[in-house]
Design an enzyme around this catalytic site. Structure first.
Site, PDB file in Angstrom:
ATOM      1  N   HIS A 156      11.458   1.050   4.856  1.00 13.53           N
ATOM      2  CA  HIS A 156      10.179   1.177   5.592  1.00 13.53           C
ATOM      3  C   HIS A 156       9.222   2.107   4.861  1.00 13.53           C
ATOM      4  O   HIS A 156       8.409   2.789   5.508  1.00 13.53           O
ATOM      5  CB  HIS A 156      10.392   1.691   7.017  1.00 13.53           C
ATOM      6  CG  HIS A 156      11.487   1.008   7.762  1.00 13.53           C
ATOM      7  ND1 HIS A 156      11.302  -0.158   8.449  1.00 13.53           N
ATOM      8  CD2 HIS A 156      12.800   1.319   7.888  1.00 13.53           C
ATOM      9  CE1 HIS A 156      12.458  -0.542   9.000  1.00 13.53           C
ATOM     10  NE2 HIS A 156      13.386   0.334   8.657  1.00 13.53           N
ATOM     11  N   SER A 277     -12.231   3.852 -16.230  1.00 11.71           N
ATOM     12  CA  SER A 277     -13.321   3.475 -15.339  1.00 11.71           C
ATOM     13  C   SER A 277     -14.636   3.716 -16.071  1.00 11.71           C
ATOM     14  O   SER A 277     -14.753   4.650 -16.855  1.00 11.71           O
ATOM     15  CB  SER A 277     -13.252   4.330 -14.073  1.00 11.71           C
ATOM     16  OG  SER A 277     -14.526   4.416 -13.473  1.00 11.71           O
ATOM     17  N   LYS A 283     -10.320   8.653 -14.691  1.00  9.31           N
ATOM     18  CA  LYS A 283      -9.457   7.558 -14.248  1.00  9.31           C
ATOM     19  C   LYS A 283      -8.592   6.942 -15.346  1.00  9.31           C
ATOM     20  O   LYS A 283      -9.023   6.778 -16.482  1.00  9.31           O
ATOM     21  CB  LYS A 283     -10.327   6.438 -13.677  1.00  9.31           C
ATOM     22  CG  LYS A 283     -10.856   6.756 -12.315  1.00  9.31           C
ATOM     23  CD  LYS A 283      -9.776   6.572 -11.289  1.00  9.31           C
ATOM     24  CE  LYS A 283     -10.381   5.973 -10.047  1.00  9.31           C
ATOM     25  NZ  LYS A 283      -9.450   5.188  -9.329  1.00  9.31           N
ATOM     26  N   GLU A 290      -1.704  -4.441 -11.582  1.00  4.26           N
ATOM     27  CA  GLU A 290      -2.498  -5.061 -10.508  1.00  4.26           C
ATOM     28  C   GLU A 290      -2.798  -6.525 -10.812  1.00  4.26           C
ATOM     29  O   GLU A 290      -2.745  -7.384  -9.925  1.00  4.26           O
ATOM     30  CB  GLU A 290      -3.810  -4.293 -10.310  1.00  4.26           C
ATOM     31  CG  GLU A 290      -3.583  -2.929  -9.693  1.00  4.26           C
ATOM     32  CD  GLU A 290      -4.834  -2.048  -9.678  1.00  4.26           C
ATOM     33  OE1 GLU A 290      -4.766  -0.970  -9.102  1.00  4.26           O
ATOM     34  OE2 GLU A 290      -5.866  -2.441 -10.256  1.00  4.26           O
TER      35      GLU A 290
END
Ligand code: ARG
Length: 469
Positions: A156, A277, A283, A290
Site C-alpha cells: 500500500h 528544464s 531540475k 516517464e
C-alpha cells in the site's frame, strides 16, 4: 499506379481510393521476408515440375538481384506500387521479362502476406527476447552486488518489512523471465507455414507445402487453408506479450521515478539518462522513465485495436487485416526501444545504499519481527500482535523506534522481553533470518541468484522442444 490486377476493370482506380488501399508505405518493412518467401516458393515449384530448372534459375537470379540492389540503395522502394508484393513482382518482370510472370503461380497475395507477416513477427520475437535477456543480465548484476543493501519493502506504498535491493530487483527478474517464456510459447505456436494456402482454398498445382515450410524454417505447414490466410492470432499474442513487458517496465519506471524524487532519494539517475528544464536550472528530470511509462499505453492500444479489428471478421481473408501491420510494427519498435533504454538507465543508476538503509529502519518495519520475538517465547501470535500494536502507538507518541526503548519500558508491555530483543529486531537480523525460498535473506537470495545464473547460461532456442501440432 502499378497494380497486379486490372484485367476485369474498365476504369482507373480513383486516386484517393488507390492511396487509401495501398500498403507499400508500411509493408515495405518486410521486403526481405517477401523475397525469401518467393525464393522458397520458386524452388519448390521447380522441384514439383511446375517450373523448369532454367525458369527457376532465371527467377532466382532476378529476385536476388532485386534484393541486392535494394540493400545497396540502387533500387528504391517507391510508393508508385500498391504493396511490397507488387513492387517485387513488377521489378522482376522488368528485369527478366515474361518468365517473371510465373512467380505467382499457385500463390495468392493472401497466403503471401500471411507468410511475410509471420516471418517478420517470428524474427522480431527473437529480437525482443534477446533484449529481455540482456536486461535480465543487467538486473542479475545489480542483484549480485546488493544482497546486503537493505531497504524498506512496501505494501500500500507504506513501509511494511525490510528487504534488500537484490530482492526487490529480483521481483522484476522473475517478471521478465515469464515474459521470455511467453515469447517462447508464441514462437513455437506460430511456427507453421501458411504458404500454399492460396487465396483461401489451396490450389490445384501440386505444391509441396512441407518442403516450402522446411525451406523457411517452419515446423510444418498450417493445416487449414482458410485459417492460414486469416489467422492473426500470433500477432495478437505478440502484442499481448509486449503489453505485459511494457507493463513490467512501466511499473519499474514508476518506482525509479519515485525513488529518484527528493522525498525518497533512493537512487540517482545517471546524467546520460536524465534531462533538464528550460526554466528551472536545478531540475534533473527522469524523462526516460516517464516516457517508457507513457509509451505503455501505445502498446496496449495496438493490442486492443488488433483484437477489435479481428472480432467481426468472417472467414477467410478480408482487407481489414491490412490494419495489422502499422500498429504491430509500431508496438514492436516501441517495446524494443523501451527495453534497450530501460536497460541502459537501470544499468547506470546510482543506488544510495545509505539512504535506503536509513529508510528501512524507520517506519516500524521490524514490528512483525518484534511480534515474532514474543511468539517465539510462548506468547500466542495474536496476543503478540496486539502487544506490539500498543508498543508502536507508544513509540509514535515518543517519536522513536521499538529498538530505541529501554528494556524497562519494553517490559511494561510484556515481561517476556529480554536484552536479546534488540538483536532480534535489528535491521540485519530482520532481513538475514528470512530464509524461506524466495525470501530476502542474503543466503536465500544467493540460492535464487545461482538459479538465475543457470537460467541465463542457457537459451530456450537451443533446447529441445515439443512439436505443438
Ligand atoms: N496488403 C494486403 C494486406 O496487407 C496484402 C493482401 C492483399 N490481398 C488482397 N486480396 N487484396 O493484407
Amino acid at each position: 499506379m502499378a497494380q497486379l490486377w486490372g484485367g476485369r476493370f474498365t476504369k482507373e482506380t480513383d486516386k484517393l481510393v488507390y492511396r487509401f488501399n495501398a500498403s507499400i508505405s508500411f509493408d515495405r518493412k518486410f521486403f526481405a521476408q517477401d523475397i525469401e518467401g518467393s525464393i522458397a516458393h520458386v524452388v519448390m515449384l521447380a522441384k514439383q515440375g511446375v517450373l523448369t530448372k532454367d525458369e527457376k534459375d532465371v527467377i532466382l537470379k532476378g529476385l536476388t538481384g532485386i534484393r541486392r540492389d535494394v540493400e545497396e540503395g540502387k533500387l528504391q522502394i517507391t510508393e508508385e506500387y500498391e504493396d511490397i508484393h507488387s513492387f517485387v513482382e513488377a521489378n522482376l518482370i522488368d528485369r527478366i521479362g515474361d518468365v517473371g510472370k510465373k512467380l505467382h503461380t499457385g500463390r495468392s497475395r493472401n497466403d503471401q502476406v500471411a507468410l511475410d507477416m509471420r516471418m517478420y513477427v517470428r524474427l522480431e520475437v527473437l529480437h525482443v527476447d534477446e533484449l529481455v535477456k540482456k536486461l535480465l543480465g543487467t538486473l542479475l548484476d545489480i542483484m549480485e552486488n546488493n544482497t546486503d543493501t537493505y531497504m524498506p519493502g512496501f505494501t500500500h506504498m507504506q513501509k511494511a518489512q525490510p528487504v534488500t535491493l537484490a530482492h526487490h530487483v529480483g521481483a522484476y527478474f522473475e517478471m521478465f523471465k515469464r515474459d521470455r517464456s511467453r515469447l517462447k510459447d508464441i514462437y513455437y505456436r506460430m511456427n507453421y507455414c501458411p504458404l500454399g494456402a492460396g487465396a483461401l482454398a489451396g490450389t490445384t498445382y501440386p505444391l509441396d507445402r512441407n518442403y516450402t515450410a522446411s525451406l523457411l524454417g517452419f515446423e510444418g505447414p498450417t493445416l487449414n487453408s482458410m485459417d492460414s490466410v486469416s489467422d492473426r492470432d500470433y500477432v495478437i499474442e505478440l502484442l499481448s506479450a509486449l503489453s505485459v513487458i511494457m507493463m513490467h517496465l512501466s511499473r519499474f519506471c514508476e518506482e525509479i521515478i519515485t525513488w529518484n524524487s527528493d522525498e525518497y532519494r533512493f537512487v540517482e539517475i545517471d546524467d546520460a539518462y536524465s534531462t533538464g528544464s528550460s526554466i528551472m536550472p536545478q531540475k534533473k528530470n527522469p524523462d526516460i522513465a516517464e516516457l517508457i511509462r507513457g509509451k505503455t499505453g501505445r502498446v496496449y492500444g495496438a493490442l486492443v485495436s488488433m483484437l477489435t479489428t479481428m472480432k467481426g471478421l468472417p472467414l477467410a481473408y478480408n482487407k481489414d487485416m491490412q490494419e495489422d501491420k502499422e500498429l504491430t510494427f509500431d508496438a514492436i519498435d516501441t517495446a524494443k526501444g523501451c527495453l534497450a533504454l530501460f536497460d541502459g538507465m537501470i544499468g547506470t543508476v546510482r543506488f544510495r545504499r545509505d539512504v535506503m538503509e536509513k529508510s528501512a529502519v524507520k517506519g516500524f518495519t521490524n514490528a512483525t519481527d518484534a511480534a515474532d520475538y514474543l511468539a517465539g517465547r510462548g506468547v500466542p501470535f495474536r496476543d503478540a500482535h496486539a502487544i506490539i500494536g500498543r508498543l508502536v502507538l507508544y513509540c509514535i507518541d515518543k517519536q522513536c523506534g521499538i529498538e530505541d526503548l529501554s528494556i524497562d519500558e519494553l517490559k511494561k508491555f510484556s515481561p517476556v522481553f529480554e536484552e536479546d530483543v534488540y538483536d532480534a529486531v535489528s535491521l540485519k537480523t530482520c532481513v538475514d533470518r528470512r530464509l524461506t525460498t524466495g525470501a530476502p535473506g542474503p543466503e536465500a537470495m544467493k540460492e535464487v541468484i545461482a538459479l538465475a545464473k543457470e537460467y541465463l547460461a542457457k537459451d530456450w532456442q537451443d533446447e529441445e522442444h515439443v512439436k505443438l501440432f
